[in-house]
Enzyme design. Sequence first.
Site, PDB file in Angstrom:
ATOM      1  N   ARG A 181       0.826  -1.217   0.000  1.00  0.00           N
ATOM      2  CA  ARG A 181       0.000   0.000   0.000  1.00  0.00           C
ATOM      3  C   ARG A 181       0.855   1.261   0.000  1.00  0.00           C
ATOM      4  O   ARG A 181       0.596   2.192  -0.764  1.00  0.00           O
ATOM      5  CB  ARG A 181      -0.961   0.015   1.191  1.00  0.00           C
ATOM      6  CG  ARG A 181      -2.055  -1.047   1.085  1.00  0.00           C
ATOM      7  CD  ARG A 181      -2.954  -1.041   2.289  1.00  0.00           C
ATOM      8  NE  ARG A 181      -2.154  -1.264   3.493  1.00  0.00           N
ATOM      9  CZ  ARG A 181      -2.537  -0.954   4.722  1.00  0.00           C
ATOM     10  NH1 ARG A 181      -3.717  -0.407   4.933  1.00  0.00           N
ATOM     11  NH2 ARG A 181      -1.767  -1.204   5.749  1.00  0.00           N
TER      12      ARG A 181
ATOM     13  N   ASN B  13      -6.200  -2.775   1.931  1.00  0.00           N
ATOM     14  CA  ASN B  13      -6.158  -4.224   2.089  1.00  0.00           C
ATOM     15  C   ASN B  13      -7.583  -4.755   2.137  1.00  0.00           C
ATOM     16  O   ASN B  13      -8.482  -4.107   2.681  1.00  0.00           O
ATOM     17  CB  ASN B  13      -5.447  -4.607   3.392  1.00  0.00           C
ATOM     18  CG  ASN B  13      -3.949  -4.462   3.307  1.00  0.00           C
ATOM     19  OD1 ASN B  13      -3.368  -4.371   2.234  1.00  0.00           O
ATOM     20  ND2 ASN B  13      -3.295  -4.431   4.455  1.00  0.00           N
TER      21      ASN B  13
END
Length: 99
Positions: free
Chosen positions: A28, A46
């Site tokens: 990320r 996520n």
Amino acid sequence: MSNVEEFIIMRQTLVIKVAGKVQGVFFRQSCREKAEALGITGTVQNQSDGSVLITATGKEPVLSELIEWCKFGPPTAQVEECAVFHAPIRDFERFEILR
């Protein structure tokens, strides 16, 4: 620039789902850095199934660069699948990591 060229580089929003070993490997954070460098806005988050979901708004050439990056991710990731879907255009102020 011709009308065809203008159409090709219009802004669009894509949803990119990346699966494999993509959580716990700074995917990320690395994705946000890549998107910001490309001038793309959107989100990365996520998912409960272990994948990462990216919603990205930008022009086609830079979105293609992000997709290519997502196929590999950061060095510690092991991407097994990278699926891309067109979505209705969405405007974001910046590129954010969602928790």
